[in-house]
Design a protein around this motif. Structure first.
Motif, PDB file in Angstrom:
ATOM      1  N   GLU A   1       6.236  -0.178   0.123  1.00 28.09           N
ATOM      2  CA  GLU A   1       6.786  -0.820   1.297  1.00 28.09           C
ATOM      3  C   GLU A   1       7.942   0.035   1.811  1.00 28.09           C
TER       4      GLU A   1
ATOM      5  N   ARG B   1       2.081  -4.403   4.764  1.00 32.36           N
ATOM      6  CA  ARG B   1       2.594  -5.355   5.751  1.00 32.36           C
ATOM      7  C   ARG B   1       2.743  -6.758   5.173  1.00 32.36           C
TER       8      ARG B   1
ATOM      9  N   ASP C   1       0.516   3.688   1.852  1.00 32.92           N
ATOM     10  CA  ASP C   1       0.716   4.070   3.258  1.00 32.92           C
ATOM     11  C   ASP C   1       1.582   3.003   3.927  1.00 32.92           C
TER      12      ASP C   1
ATOM     13  N   GLU D   1       2.273   2.464   6.831  1.00 27.95           N
ATOM     14  CA  GLU D   1       1.745   1.958   8.097  1.00 27.95           C
ATOM     15  C   GLU D   1       0.807   0.769   7.877  1.00 27.95           C
ATOM     16  N   THR D   2       0.217   0.700   6.688  1.00 28.00           N
ATOM     17  CA  THR D   2      -0.722  -0.390   6.407  1.00 28.00           C
ATOM     18  C   THR D   2      -0.155  -1.427   5.440  1.00 28.00           C
TER      19      THR D   2
ATOM     20  N   ARG E   1       0.846  -1.188   0.000  1.00 29.72           N
ATOM     21  CA  ARG E   1       0.000   0.000   0.000  1.00 29.72           C
ATOM     22  C   ARG E   1       0.883   1.240   0.000  1.00 29.72           C
TER      23      ARG E   1
ATOM     24  N   HIS F   1      -4.655  -2.233  -3.517  1.00 28.12           N
ATOM     25  CA  HIS F   1      -4.768  -0.846  -3.052  1.00 28.12           C
ATOM     26  C   HIS F   1      -3.758   0.005  -3.814  1.00 28.12           C
TER      27      HIS F   1
END
Length: 472
Positions: free
Chosen positions: A371, A196, A191, A193-194, A189, A302
């Motif tokens: 990432e 993973r 972001d 933070e999301t 993604r 995403h």
């Protein structure tokens, strides 16, 4: 051609249409009918009705085994002890019709052969060794899997300690929710933070692609996985699998952890090496593969958002986009972000113009990488997506200098439609010249607008003799 030869040729065509080529019974029947055809002359065509009478019977003989699975292991340089544990677990699985072991160009082929010989001496009749001095790379096992006679295949890396019941568990999952199933995967993604890594979750999780093991229907390999050539033969087979199944069949990739069973052969440990797909150099290279896939379809669940895509067929048209952006600094139609979309222009030239375009915009044409890969992403320029290359005609042009216009137009339409379906795009700019490729991209945009509420804003980039006010 005499009547007998014409008769034989017609029978051969009928057989080629009706019977699957790998059937030994079908080949024998073909030989008998052709021999009779030579003996009977033109009257032999009356015997063709026998084919329809036996069609259902022969088709049933060729049908895949619905309840069974072919487990495919691949070993290259990891410890031979890994193979022994995997073979025991795979052969003990009640759903496993056969266990195929792929050993391609391995420096440890002799050690693996010794393990197989020892296993077979203890009654391991399910195991089939497929060895070659040629290293077919990470894609070899998938090409081989397309020939499995079972409906399902379970392809497993040499560092995965799966339990005896793994195939049975995935069989239940795939019946409830068709798609690629595995135990670990990656969510990319914008972001960080999301974005993973997902490893053996207790409940199914949708991911961009699964790693290390894949449970799927055998027919999907031929119908989707092999439909486009991969971007690299070194790595990325897992990404290519999920990307193509999502693009062609609309199937997602899911990961869920195994429930450990009490079977004694499910308890074993495997040795690891220091190189995996998460090793920074390999991971960064795979990031570029993922971005290249994004230019032809749904590489990510995403994807990043683009305010505007500008399709160009040459550098002249790209410079028109630059001129338009420069001359309309405060126009309402001025994009926030823009990426040039093309079908295989010289990379250096088009990227140079794209960089100038992005320098003119208020918002840079970059986003946070999919990432967190440290300074490598910045050094390699991964975060910049100023151009998207649809690589139109790559299949044909990889082997010849020319490709049919019909193929190129269809490939452009498919790539553009898949790209628009996958990305979050607000506006599409097209060149003023009406060519087959421009029409294909326009048709893709119109089809996309029919499926998406609100549609896609389509504008024409003015030619040199037109006013820049033509684009609002």
């Amino acid at each position: 051609m005499g009547p007998k030869l014409r008769c034989a040729a017609r029978l051969r065509v009928l057989l080629a249409l009706w019977l699957r080529p790998q059937s030994a019974e079908a080949r024998l029947l073909e030989t008998q009918l052709v021999e009779e055809c030579h003996a009977e002359g033109g009257q032999c065509l009356q015997r063709a009705s026998r084919l329809s009478e036996r069609y259902e019977e022969l088709l049933a003989a060729e049908a895949p085994q619905e309840q069974e699975v072919t487990i495919i292991l691949n070993h290259w340089q990891r410890p031979a002890e890994n193979l022994f544990g995997q073979l025991r677990a795979a052969a003990a699985a009640p759903e496993a019709l056969e266990v195929w072991l792929c050993v391609f160009g391995s420096p440890m082929a002799a050690e693996y052969q010794a393990v197989v010989d020892d296993f077979r001496s203890s009654g391991g009749s399910k195991v089939k060794l497929i060895s070659s001095e040629v290293d077919f790379g990470v894609y070899g096992r998938f090409l081989l899997a397309s020939a499995a006679r079972t409906r399902y295949v379970y392809i497993v890396d040499d560092d995965v300690p799966f339990p005896v019941s793994a195939a049975g568990q995935y069989l239940r999952h795939i019946r409830k929710l068709p798609g690629v199933w595995g135990h670990a995967g990656h969510i990319r993604r914008s972001d960080p933070e999301t974005a993973r890594w997902v490893d053996r979750p207790k409940k199914p999780v949708a991911v961009d692609y699964a790693n290390a093991a894949w449970f799927l229907e055998t027919r999907w390999i031929a119908s989707a996985f092999l439909r486009e050539p991969p971007l690299s033969r070194l790595t990325g087979e897992d990404m290519h699998l999920s990307y193509m199944l999502r693009k062609v069949l609309g199937l997602q990739t899911w990961v869920v952890g195994w429930r450990r069973d009490k079977h004694p052969l499910s308890r074993y440990n495997l040795g690891m090496t220091d190189r995996t797909t998460l090793t920074p150099p390999i991971f960064s290279f795979r990031s570029f593969l993922a971005r290249a896939q994004m230019a032809r379809g749904p590489a990510f669940r995403h994807p990043p958002s683009f305010d505007t895509l500008a399709f160009v067929e040459n550098v002249v048209q790209a410079r028109r986009v630059l001129k338009l952006v420069r001359h309309c600094p405060k126009a309402p139609s001025r994009p926030q972000t823009l990426s040039l979309l093309h079908a295989g222009l010289p990379t250096t030239e088009v990227q140079a113009v794209a960089a100038e375009i992005c320098a003119e915009l208020a918002t840079p044409c970059t986003f946070v990488p999919f990432e967190v890969c440290g300074e490598v992403c910045n050094e390699m320029g991964f975060a910049g997506v100023t151009t998207l290359d649809m690589r139109v005609g790559q299949t044909a042009l990889a082997h010849n200098d020319t490709a049919s216009l019909g193929f190129l137009a269809a490939d452009t339409l498919e790539a553009a439609f898949s790209l628009l379906q996958a990305l979050h795009v607000a506006k599409l700019w097209l060149p003023c010249e009406e060519t087959w490729s421009t029409r294909a991209v326009r048709l893709a945009a119109e089809l996309h607008s029919e499926r998406e509420p609100g549609g896609l804003g389509i504008r024409v980039i003015p030619c040199e003799d037109e006013s820049t006010s033509a684009v609002r």
